[in-house]
Scaffold this active site. Structure first.
Site, PDB file in Angstrom:
ATOM      1  N   GLN A  78       0.844  -1.197   0.000  1.00 41.86           N
ATOM      2  CA  GLN A  78       0.000   0.000   0.000  1.00 41.86           C
ATOM      3  C   GLN A  78       0.879   1.246   0.000  1.00 41.86           C
ATOM      4  O   GLN A  78       1.278   1.743   1.052  1.00 41.86           O
ATOM      5  CB  GLN A  78      -0.940   0.012   1.205  1.00 41.86           C
ATOM      6  CG  GLN A  78      -1.949   1.131   1.102  1.00 41.86           C
ATOM      7  CD  GLN A  78      -3.002   1.081   2.183  1.00 41.86           C
ATOM      8  OE1 GLN A  78      -3.137   0.115   2.909  1.00 41.86           O
ATOM      9  NE2 GLN A  78      -3.763   2.151   2.278  1.00 41.86           N
ATOM     10  N   PHE A  79       1.168   1.753  -1.197  1.00 42.33           N
ATOM     11  CA  PHE A  79       2.040   2.916  -1.318  1.00 42.33           C
ATOM     12  C   PHE A  79       1.439   4.154  -0.661  1.00 42.33           C
ATOM     13  O   PHE A  79       2.163   5.074  -0.283  1.00 42.33           O
ATOM     14  CB  PHE A  79       2.401   3.187  -2.787  1.00 42.33           C
ATOM     15  CG  PHE A  79       1.341   3.892  -3.565  1.00 42.33           C
ATOM     16  CD1 PHE A  79       1.366   5.274  -3.695  1.00 42.33           C
ATOM     17  CD2 PHE A  79       0.311   3.196  -4.183  1.00 42.33           C
ATOM     18  CE1 PHE A  79       0.389   5.939  -4.414  1.00 42.33           C
ATOM     19  CE2 PHE A  79      -0.661   3.842  -4.911  1.00 42.33           C
ATOM     20  CZ  PHE A  79      -0.633   5.225  -5.030  1.00 42.33           C
ATOM     21  N   THR A  80       0.130   4.204  -0.484  1.00 37.37           N
ATOM     22  CA  THR A  80      -0.497   5.393   0.096  1.00 37.37           C
ATOM     23  C   THR A  80      -0.111   5.613   1.553  1.00 37.37           C
ATOM     24  O   THR A  80      -0.350   6.697   2.092  1.00 37.37           O
ATOM     25  CB  THR A  80      -2.036   5.352  -0.038  1.00 37.37           C
ATOM     26  OG1 THR A  80      -2.537   4.216   0.653  1.00 37.37           O
ATOM     27  CG2 THR A  80      -2.450   5.319  -1.504  1.00 37.37           C
TER      28      THR A  80
END
Length: 149
Positions: A78-80
């Site tokens: 999850q890059f966010t």
């Protein structure tokens, strides 16, 4: 690297309506990789997560880790988690690692968890995923390999 760790009674991740990873009791781990991360950051997170004593013992105290509790791990990239909203309301993802590097460290993380004797299911890297979970407790822990929090 950053991680959001949730103690779950069950969790799953689906892509296009099809479940690609699913666990019963264990940990749902959302994993984000920054552009400054190295193998040592993955090592740190694995050690912390596998050793987290957030499962109850026979006295109802959080003294057991996921392995002691007979649980599994569902790791979802999850890059966010690297989103920065300190200025304005639209997240900046400038600190997120490029996909190739993020995939390398994420896959290393998964292999290391498996190497510790845990079943580790995954999502699908760079896919739009639907994550479902039942957070038990609720228990949620935030980790950062740079020890920012």
């Amino acid at each position: 690297m950053r991680a959001v760790v949730q103690r779950v009674s069950r969790a799953s991740v689906a892509v296009g309506g099809k479940i690609v990873g699913e666990i019963g009791r264990g940990l749902l781990v959302l994993v984000g990789v920054s552009k400054s991360d190295a193998q040592a950051d993955s090592d740190y997170l694995v050690d912390k997560i596998v050793g987290l004593r957030i499962f109850e013992d026979e006295d109802g105290k959080m003294n057991r880790n996921v392995l002691d509790a007979g649980g599994a791990v569902l790791a979802v990239s999850q890059f966010t988690l690297l989103g920065d909203v300190r200025r304005g309301k639209r997240p900046s993802f400038d600190e997120a690692a490029p996909p190739e590097r993020a995939r390398e460290l994420y896959e290393s993380f998964v292999q290391q968890v498996r190497g510790r004797g845990l079943r580790c299911e995954t999502g699908q890297f760079q896919a739009v995923m639907s994550v479902s979970l039942v957070n038990e407790g609720p228990v949620t822990v935030l980790l950062d390999s740079s020890k920012l929090f």
